[in-house]
Design a protein around this motif. Sequence first.
Motif, PDB file in Angstrom:
ATOM      1  N   ALA A 256     -13.847 -18.696 -28.356  1.00 27.74           N
ATOM      2  CA  ALA A 256     -13.163 -18.179 -29.377  1.00 27.74           C
ATOM      3  C   ALA A 256     -12.222 -17.583 -28.654  1.00 27.74           C
ATOM      4  CB  ALA A 256     -13.178 -16.563 -30.353  1.00 27.74           C
ATOM      5  N   VAL A 257     -11.431 -16.962 -27.409  1.00 27.65           N
ATOM      6  CA  VAL A 257     -10.764 -15.979 -27.022  1.00 27.65           C
ATOM      7  C   VAL A 257     -10.283 -17.345 -25.449  1.00 27.65           C
ATOM      8  CG1 VAL A 257     -10.688 -14.596 -24.817  1.00 27.65           C
ATOM      9  CG2 VAL A 257     -12.130 -14.051 -27.022  1.00 27.65           C
ATOM     10  N   ASP A 258     -10.741 -18.100 -25.157  1.00 33.81           N
ATOM     11  CA  ASP A 258     -10.233 -19.427 -24.328  1.00 33.81           C
ATOM     12  C   ASP A 258      -9.282 -20.097 -25.353  1.00 33.81           C
ATOM     13  OD1 ASP A 258     -11.629 -18.118 -22.169  1.00 33.81           O
ATOM     14  OD2 ASP A 258     -13.376 -19.169 -22.003  1.00 33.81           O
TER      15      ASP A 258
ATOM     16  N   ASN B 258      -2.308 -21.274 -27.125  1.00 36.71           N
ATOM     17  CA  ASN B 258      -0.798 -19.365 -27.783  1.00 36.71           C
ATOM     18  C   ASN B 258      -0.050 -19.845 -26.244  1.00 36.71           C
ATOM     19  OD1 ASN B 258       0.847 -17.272 -28.101  1.00 36.71           O
ATOM     20  ND2 ASN B 258      -0.959 -17.072 -29.602  1.00 36.71           N
ATOM     21  N   ALA B 259       1.237 -20.158 -25.962  1.00 37.68           N
ATOM     22  CA  ALA B 259       2.011 -19.871 -24.956  1.00 37.68           C
ATOM     23  C   ALA B 259       2.377 -17.679 -25.278  1.00 37.68           C
ATOM     24  CB  ALA B 259       3.246 -20.117 -25.343  1.00 37.68           C
ATOM     25  N   ALA B 260       2.039 -17.623 -25.718  1.00 37.80           N
ATOM     26  CA  ALA B 260       1.858 -15.739 -25.667  1.00 37.80           C
ATOM     27  C   ALA B 260       1.097 -14.919 -24.718  1.00 37.80           C
ATOM     28  CB  ALA B 260       2.503 -15.271 -27.503  1.00 37.80           C
TER      29      ALA B 260
ATOM     30  N   ALA C   2      -2.871 -14.506 -20.130  1.00 38.91           N
ATOM     31  CA  ALA C   2      -4.134 -13.038 -19.749  1.00 38.91           C
ATOM     32  C   ALA C   2      -5.229 -14.120 -19.027  1.00 38.91           C
ATOM     33  CB  ALA C   2      -5.002 -13.286 -21.182  1.00 38.91           C
ATOM     34  N   LYS C   3      -6.293 -13.426 -18.657  1.00 38.15           N
ATOM     35  CA  LYS C   3      -7.073 -14.049 -17.835  1.00 38.15           C
ATOM     36  C   LYS C   3      -8.263 -14.497 -18.257  1.00 38.15           C
ATOM     37  CE  LYS C   3      -6.949 -10.557 -14.237  1.00 38.15           C
ATOM     38  NZ  LYS C   3      -7.707  -9.605 -13.326  1.00 38.15           N
TER      39      LYS C   3
END
Length: 439
Positions: A346-348, A354-356, A360-361
């Motif tokens: 989900a995070v990946d 999402n460009a915003a 993020a790593k």
Amino acid sequence: AFQSKLPPTSIVDVIRNLHFKPEYLKIVADDLAERGWMLRSAPFMATPLPMLVPLYRWWELALFAVVGFLYDGIAGKGRAVPPSRIISADEATFAFPALREVDSEGKRLQGALVIHDGQQDDARMAVHIMLTAAKAGAACANYVEVKSLLKTHEGAAGEPGSAAVCGAVVHDRQSGEEFEIRASQVVNACGSFSDAVRRMAQPDAAPIMVPSYGTHLMVPAYDSARGTGMVWFTTDGRVLYLLPWLGSTVAGTTDKPGEASFSPSPTQEETDFILYECNRLLREPLRPQSVRAAWSGIRPLVRNPDAPEGDTKSLSREHVVERLPSGLVTIAGGKWTTYRKMSQDAVDACISSNAALSHAKPCGTHELQLIGADLEGATCGPDYDRIAETLRDDFGFDRETARHLRRSYGTRALQIAELAAANRDAFLDAEGNHRKLHR
């Protein structure tokens, strides 16, 4: 992954129903890899559990020896549990004294396959995950209900005229306060209730959740007296189990379609089914009065939103990540064992779409241990439980209480003991008396 019909009734049945689906094999491999991670991430709470598969036909000994070999092979070096093995009938009845030597069909016990799986306290595990997230900087809240989603006037990909999800209006069910939470990305991880949130973002979103009810019974401890569980096939091909749990035995589970509910409850039909199937293999029959407690939970089964049009009955055997045009990411399906991999996917998905979040790593939880496992090696060796000994010697807890605190809180059990020592009147013993501590 290798049989289209379960359980097989003869060696001919096994050969006739042989088939191979690589996608099922991959799912099993991923599940076992995540099981290994869970056991390593919270070793004080998640522990290996031996389980017997009783075998009443001679040919099952050879078949299930192969099954155990494949099971261990798929798990690989990271299985984190002892290897599977075949044992004799005498060993099986010693390990599980409640097991019948002759089943309800008159077949004599030939032996058993011993496999190992992981067992954890799901409620405490959820709290430890939340505490670990809070330690990493997350803001956590309970009893906070989503009332609606906040939207911008511009779509998630910048298209004019569409609306992008940018937060939520929530209601604190304890204080009554209602407030807004704004975010660059909103993730819908609401289990069986995911469709309700999806419709907040897109009213015409087709439902993907297929709730399924599973009932469990709590029965006396003598049905798993030596700390070993048992798992077997029911008459209709489902899997049932008896597992030791907190001084009793858990029997389950069923699989019944239903509607999402905050208060699912077991039915008499499901209770009778579990008792009937248990009594096929137990030496001393379970009766309705043997049931100490019963409860029902909801499995968040999910349709694959990418399935061909018209394939409305296609259920995904793993979790599904969906991104709506509004930018709402939904993670659904899956199981407890794979919660970390579900979160990672989900995070990946959020970062990649999402460009915003381009700064993020990628998710790094595969190397994480939960609170309570920190400094585990320094304070708890594999052969000497220093925490339990400290709780006994320095704080005066009896052996069982010390072990309970150690299994429930890991290294943080020492902090619980410090709290007890500082506030003696708040802690009672089993008889309701104020516990006397050395400090």
